[in-house]
Motif scaffolding. Structure first.
Motif, PDB file in Angstrom:
ATOM      1  N   THR A  42     -23.141 103.263  -7.901  1.00 31.45           N
ATOM      2  CA  THR A  42     -21.822 103.679  -7.375  1.00 31.45           C
ATOM      3  C   THR A  42     -20.704 103.237  -8.303  1.00 31.45           C
ATOM      4  OG1 THR A  42     -21.838 101.760  -6.019  1.00 31.45           O
ATOM      5  CG2 THR A  42     -22.527 103.823  -5.068  1.00 31.45           C
ATOM      6  N   TRP A  48     -18.096 105.936  -9.912  1.00 35.11           N
ATOM      7  CA  TRP A  48     -16.466 105.820  -9.729  1.00 35.11           C
ATOM      8  C   TRP A  48     -15.692 105.553 -10.761  1.00 35.11           C
ATOM      9  CZ3 TRP A  48     -15.172 108.482  -5.937  1.00 35.11           C
ATOM     10  CH2 TRP A  48     -15.891 108.472  -4.499  1.00 35.11           C
ATOM     11  N   GLU A  59     -16.638  98.690  -8.221  1.00 31.38           N
ATOM     12  CA  GLU A  59     -16.382  99.835  -8.329  1.00 31.38           C
ATOM     13  C   GLU A  59     -15.164  99.847  -9.067  1.00 31.38           C
ATOM     14  OE1 GLU A  59     -19.025 101.672  -4.851  1.00 31.38           O
ATOM     15  OE2 GLU A  59     -16.832 101.975  -4.931  1.00 31.38           O
TER      16      GLU A  59
END
Length: 436
Positions: free
Chosen positions: A238, A242, A363
């Motif tokens: 993730t 992102w 992120e």
């Protein structure tokens, strides 16, 4: 889903809708002020900065009060960002204020989901969340494109507001004043919707608010999540996703202008094609991928990098549309199960607010680094096609390495479990000693 869960979806959708539209409007304000092109990615950089700098405090803040109430207050902070623009604040600084509200909003939102929804339904709940987020990105870019399009700027209402601002020596005198008024109303609607979001009733022990203690606590939580097998791998995916997504948002806008010959408002509409693909992919993953099979979607990351290379090579509109939609769908299929797995492991290892704050820190640090690198490459006048192609190849290579690492960890875990399950064999005592 729990009662009024869909009201939470509606509230966060409306808030994210305004965030995405505000990005396009502030980009238009920068262009109106004659700022160079490399300022545009700095808008997202400034928006994201609070996520990273305030990360140690965001989790405890989300856990210290009812999360729905905190979300409503943070919409008020976003309203202050619009007010700053109206008072002549620089667009980058004003978008940073909106980012401050969004940074505190995020752990409250995702933490509330983990408190309201049982583990087996987290993938489905995240499907709803991701569809609403990407739907907000889709409609937000469309709304932003409409707000900066020439028909609205040339309308009688916009010209009247512009003339009134000039006559009154208002700090911001621009045809985009009407656009900012529309965004004010959108944020206000999000705050009103937020008032109906239910309280989960979950309360956590009061934590220390000493800054150094919070930093140490956050560092320990970050280390614990990274060292967890499933948690660390899903966090890596993730984090990469992102950062890639935020950078591509600006790269695709530039690509659409330079390679396809579109205007900024038309390029914003083109981003909606990617968003539609993400909605489809997120919905498919939410329906078809159970939590215990989340790792099976990792090869989608390699495919995403390859699609970025193919998109960069296009110079006509029609062949580009299916590639953009497919890239979005692959991204949706990848991120929804990974988010659900990360939230599940984070909630098990930490509190809901702290796990989301750790996730947001990593992120958004990825977003800052990638956007900073992208802005530097633009300022250095690196050609667009090599830039996007190299970016896509790097994404595929990184995802391939994560897949290899994950499979290696699975093999190691399987061998360890077999050794633990094997019967213990006592060592032979050997031959008896001989007499003297």
């Amino acid at each position: 889903m729990p009662p009024r869960f869909h009201l939470l979806i509606a509230a966060q959708f409306t808030s994210a809708l305004a965030d995405n539209a505000l990005l396009i409007v502030t980009m238009a304000l920068l262009a109106e002020q004659g700022q160079p092109a490399w300022w545009a990615p700095l808008l997202k950089f400034a928006f994201t900065l609070s996520y990273v700098l305030l990360a140690p405090w965001l989790g405890p803040l989300a856990d210290a009060m009812p999360k729905a109430r905190l979300m409503a207050w943070m919409n008020g902070v976003k309203l202050l960002g619009i007010g700053g623009l109206l008072l002549g604040l620089h667009p980058v600084a004003a978008y940073a204020v909106a980012g401050l509200g969004a940074a505190a909003y995020a752990p409250a939102k995702y933490g509330l989901v983990t408190e309201l929804v049982p583990g087996p339904r987290l993938v489905a709940a995240n499907g709803w969340i991701e569809v609403s987020i990407v739907g907000a990105a889709l409609l937000g870019t469309v709304l932003g494109g409409a707000l900066v399009a020439e028909p609205l700027r040339a309308s009688a209402l916009a010209q009247w507001a512009h003339a009134l601002a000039l006559a009154g020596d208002w700090p911001l005198a621009s045809p985009l004043l009407v656009s900012l008024g529309g965004l004010l109303l959108t944020y206000a609607l999000a705050a009103l919707l937020q008032l109906g979001v239910p309280d989960s009733g979950v309360r956590y022990p009061r934590a220390t608010l000493h800054p150094l203690a919070l930093v140490r606590d956050f560092r320990a939580a970050n280390r614990r999540l990274w060292r967890d097998g499933a948690g660390g791998l899903s966090l890596a995916v993730t984090t990469l996703f992102w950062g890639v997504g935020a950078t591509l948002q600006f790269a695709v806008l530039r690509w659409a202008v330079e390679r396809l010959g579109l205007r900024l408002d038309q390029a914003a509409y083109l981003q909606a094609v990617v968003a539609l693909g993400v909605v489809a992919g997120a919905a498919l993953a939410g329906r078809c991928v159970p939590l215990n099979q989340a790792m099976r979607v990792l090869p989608a990351g390699v495919a995403l990098g390859s699609l970025i290379v193919l998109i960069a090579l296009q110079d006509t509109l029609l062949p580009s549309l299916p590639l953009l939609a497919l890239a979005g769908a692959v991204g949706g299929i990848l991120v929804v199960p990974m988010n659900a797995l990360l939230q599940h492991r984070g909630h098990a290892l930490l509190t809901a607010g702290r796990s989301i704050a750790v996730q947001g820190f990593n992120e958004n640090l990825s977003i800052l680094l990638m956007l900073g690198g992208y802005a530097a490459l633009i300022a250095s006048e690196v050609p667009l096609v090599p830039l996007m192609s190299g970016f896509g190849l790097a994404v595929s290579a990184a995802m391939g390495w994560l897949i290899w690492r994950g499979r290696r960890a699975e093999v190691h875990a399987a061998r360890s479990s077999l050794l633990d399950a094997a019967p213990k064999v006592r060592a032979s005592p050997g031959p008896p000693p001989r007499g003297g």
